[in-house]
Enzyme design. Structure first.
Site, PDB file in Angstrom:
ATOM      1  N   ASP A 379      33.561 -58.194 -47.037  1.00 57.15           N
ATOM      2  CA  ASP A 379      34.512 -58.448 -48.014  1.00 57.15           C
ATOM      3  C   ASP A 379      33.887 -59.340 -49.447  1.00 57.15           C
ATOM      4  O   ASP A 379      33.145 -60.349 -49.318  1.00 57.15           O
ATOM      5  CB  ASP A 379      35.886 -59.129 -47.711  1.00 57.15           C
ATOM      6  CG  ASP A 379      36.809 -59.240 -48.918  1.00 57.15           C
ATOM      7  OD1 ASP A 379      37.757 -58.390 -48.818  1.00 57.15           O
ATOM      8  OD2 ASP A 379      36.752 -60.098 -49.875  1.00 57.15           O
ATOM      9  N   ASN A 387      37.477 -58.019 -61.207  1.00 56.88           N
ATOM     10  CA  ASN A 387      38.163 -56.607 -61.737  1.00 56.88           C
ATOM     11  C   ASN A 387      38.780 -57.248 -63.023  1.00 56.88           C
ATOM     12  O   ASN A 387      38.688 -56.415 -64.184  1.00 56.88           O
ATOM     13  CB  ASN A 387      39.509 -56.093 -60.911  1.00 56.88           C
ATOM     14  CG  ASN A 387      38.647 -55.212 -60.025  1.00 56.88           C
ATOM     15  OD1 ASN A 387      37.818 -54.269 -60.409  1.00 56.88           O
ATOM     16  ND2 ASN A 387      39.373 -55.052 -58.677  1.00 56.88           N
ATOM     17  N   ASP A 396      34.262 -50.979 -59.615  1.00 55.08           N
ATOM     18  CA  ASP A 396      33.974 -49.549 -58.596  1.00 55.08           C
ATOM     19  C   ASP A 396      32.504 -49.621 -58.627  1.00 55.08           C
ATOM     20  O   ASP A 396      31.925 -49.397 -57.509  1.00 55.08           O
ATOM     21  CB  ASP A 396      34.561 -48.380 -59.433  1.00 55.08           C
ATOM     22  CG  ASP A 396      36.024 -48.205 -59.302  1.00 55.08           C
ATOM     23  OD1 ASP A 396      36.487 -49.115 -58.476  1.00 55.08           O
ATOM     24  OD2 ASP A 396      36.633 -47.044 -59.511  1.00 55.08           O
ATOM     25  N   GLU A 424      38.246 -53.228 -50.886  1.00 51.86           N
ATOM     26  CA  GLU A 424      37.070 -53.728 -51.176  1.00 51.86           C
ATOM     27  C   GLU A 424      36.547 -54.290 -49.923  1.00 51.86           C
ATOM     28  O   GLU A 424      35.376 -54.754 -49.859  1.00 51.86           O
ATOM     29  CB  GLU A 424      36.924 -54.893 -52.189  1.00 51.86           C
ATOM     30  CG  GLU A 424      36.957 -56.377 -51.975  1.00 51.86           C
ATOM     31  CD  GLU A 424      38.421 -56.872 -51.523  1.00 51.86           C
ATOM     32  OE1 GLU A 424      39.132 -55.841 -51.180  1.00 51.86           O
ATOM     33  OE2 GLU A 424      38.661 -57.998 -51.335  1.00 51.86           O
TER      34      GLU A 424
END
Ligand SMILES: Nc1nc2c(ncn2[C@@H]2O[C@H](COP(=O)(O)OP(=O)(O)OP(=O)(O)O)[C@@H](O)[C@H]2O)c(=O)[nH]1
Length: 510
Positions: A379, A387, A396, A424
């Protein structure tokens, strides 16, 4: 070799060969028919020539026999009134019984008639100027002599003179015995032969004088044949070669004829029966023309329908090709769809669906085989902050870069699988791997990401890092479930997070 060409090519070749064979066979058959027609006509002409020669020979022979009888009597019995009266009767009997005979005559050494087959003896005629009279006066041979045709002084008809010499007892010339043959008699016989509208027959002396021609032409009787191709050819032959046949162009009417020629057996004459080549081949031409039309029509029909057939085959081939292409495109689209259905669009890793299928399979295999199954749950740390700070697209990009790295560093043994587990989170399934092996893999990935040094101002590390939880299971039937492995890895991940992140933790073994 056969595979190199399409079925339409072979169908076209087949139709072409059939049409050509049809035409070829017809041409061959026509040429055969032509040669057979010529052979048949040659046989016909040869048979007519044989019949003509035989008839002429027999006709002259019969007259000559009567002539020999007259010569024998006059030489034996002398020329007294009584023997001459008896001889006249005998001569009249011969003339009455031989239709070819116009008359029988006896001349003295000066060419005056001394006896003949007529009732009245006309002394005014003198034949000492005739060719046959001069011949016997100057030749001592006793055989028959066939002279050139002349118009009879007594009857006004065309006649052929056959004569013999009469000797006195001392062997000197005593006169001539003459038999005159009616040209009309021969003509009637020749008229019986059907040699077509343009055929002709001739009776010719070996000296080249025309005795008779049918179709009849009184102007030409007694004329010279010496310059004609027929005579020149015949004169060059000797012995058996004097019987034969050949094509000659007529000097009379320019017609090309097949001439069958043949000599008489006992007299210096020959006959020729001639058939017009044009006429001979006329029927053959007509037949060939009619049949050729039939063959051409047939070949055209075969060609026409053959072309349609070839077109049909071509269309079918095209349709089959299009179908094959459509099927290939469909299969390829299916494969893409299948791949897409099992793949994550963003990272290119296997998606959750494939992960679940593979986990189920590998779990069963490990349960059956008594092997181990390791799982790493990865992770990205502080990703929400990333983000928020850099935007979702930049997030992304990070996911893509981390995934690429993970894929490069993950072992590629059968059964190994790297998948985007969700959000993610990335999971790595490693069958037949123990906990320390899986930990080493996870640690290598963590270090590699650290080395990437992707800036992350929202993280206390100042760069993108990741945490991983490692779990290992030797599954036993009835005791473990696949989900337990994921749960354990998840717990270990939670532990790594709570211990400060950017680290790998191993779950307690179960
Ligand atoms: N850019 C991007 N973000 C995603 C994607 N999937 C999940 N996320 C985000 O990832 C974040 C996950 O955050 P969390 O797991 O709550 O926590 P975190 O911020 O990673 O913090 P820790 O895990 O505790 O270190 C969420 O903000 C999701 O919106 C994705 O495909 N792209």
């Amino acid at each position: 070799m056969f595979k190199r060409y399409s079925i339409t090519f072979w169908a076209t070749v087949f139709v072409g060969v059939v049409c050509l064979s049809l035409v070829g066979v017809d041409v061959w058959r026509s040429l055969n028919a032509r040669s057979e027609q010529l052979q048949e006509m040659e046989r016909l002409a040869a048979n007519v020539a044989r019949a003509m020669a035989q008839q002429a020979d027999d006709t002259i022979k019969a007259a000559d026999t009567a002539l020999a009888d007259v010569v024998e009597r006059i030489e034996t019995d002398g020329q007294g009134a009584t023997p001459l009266a008896r001889l006249r009767k005998q001569m009249q009997w011969h003339v009455a019984n031989l239709p070819q005979l116009v008359g029988l005559f006896v001349y003295d050494q000066d060419g005056r008639w001394i006896v003949n087959s007529r009732a009245v003896l006309d002394q005014t005629y003198n034949n000492s100027d005739r060719e046959y009279f001069i011949y016997h006066r100057t030749h001592t041979d006793r055989g028959p002599h066939v002279g050139e045709p002349v118009i009879s002084r007594s009857s006004g008809k065309w006649i052929i003179p056959v004569s013999r010499r009469i000797d006195r007892p001392d062997g000197s010339f005593g006169g001539v015995a003459l038999a005159t043959l009616d040209v009309e008699y021969f003509r009637r016989f020749y008229q019986g032969f059907d040699l077509g509208a343009r055929g002709a027959v001739v009776l010719v002396s070996n000296g080249g004088v025309l005795m008779l021609r049918q179709p009849y032409d009184s102007e030409r009787v007694g004329g010279s044949m010496r310059d004609t191709e027929l005579f020149l050819h015949y004169a060059r032959q000797a012995g058996a070669a004097r019987t034969g046949s050949a094509f000659f162009r007529s000097s009379h009417d320019d017609e090309v004829r097949l001439n069958a020629f043949r000599p008489l057996e006992h007299y210096p004459l020959f006959v020729s029966a001639a058939l017009s080549r044009e006429e001979m081949l006329e029927r053959w031409r007509r037949d060939t023309f009619m049949r050729s039309i039939g063959v051409v029509v047939l070949a055209a029909l075969i060609g026409f329908f053959g072309k349609r057939l070839v077109n049909q085959i071509r269309l079918r081939e095209q349709a089959e090709k299009q179908l094959r292409e459509a099927r290939d495109a469909l299969e390829s689209a299916n494969r893409t769809l299948e791949r897409q259905a099992m793949q994550d669009g963003l990272t290119g890793l296997a998606n959750r669906r494939q992960f679940d299928v593979t986990l189920g399979n590998e779990f069963s295999r490990a349960t059956r085989g008594g092997g181990t199954l390791a799982f790493i749950m990865i992770d990205v740390d502080y990703f929400k902050q990333y983000n928020d700070l850099y935007g979702h697209s930049a997030g992304d990009e990070v996911l893509r870069a981390v995934s690429k790295l993970i894929r490069a560093l993950t072992p590629r043994r059968p059964g190994d699988l790297t998948a985007r587990y969700g959000g993610e989170e990335i999971g790595i399934l490693l069958p037949s791997t123990d906990a320390s092996g899986a930990w080493a893999v996870a640690e290598r990935i963590r270090e590699a990401v650290e080395h990437l040094q992707l800036p992350h101002d929202g993280s206390p590390f100042g760069q993108v890092t990741l945490s991983a939880g490692v779990a290992m299971l030797a599954p036993r039937r009835g005791e473990h479930l696949a989900g337990m492995l994921v749960e354990a890895a998840d717990k270990a991940l939670y532990q790594a997070k709570s211990q400060g992140r950017n680290r790998v933790c191993i779950a307690d073994s179960q």
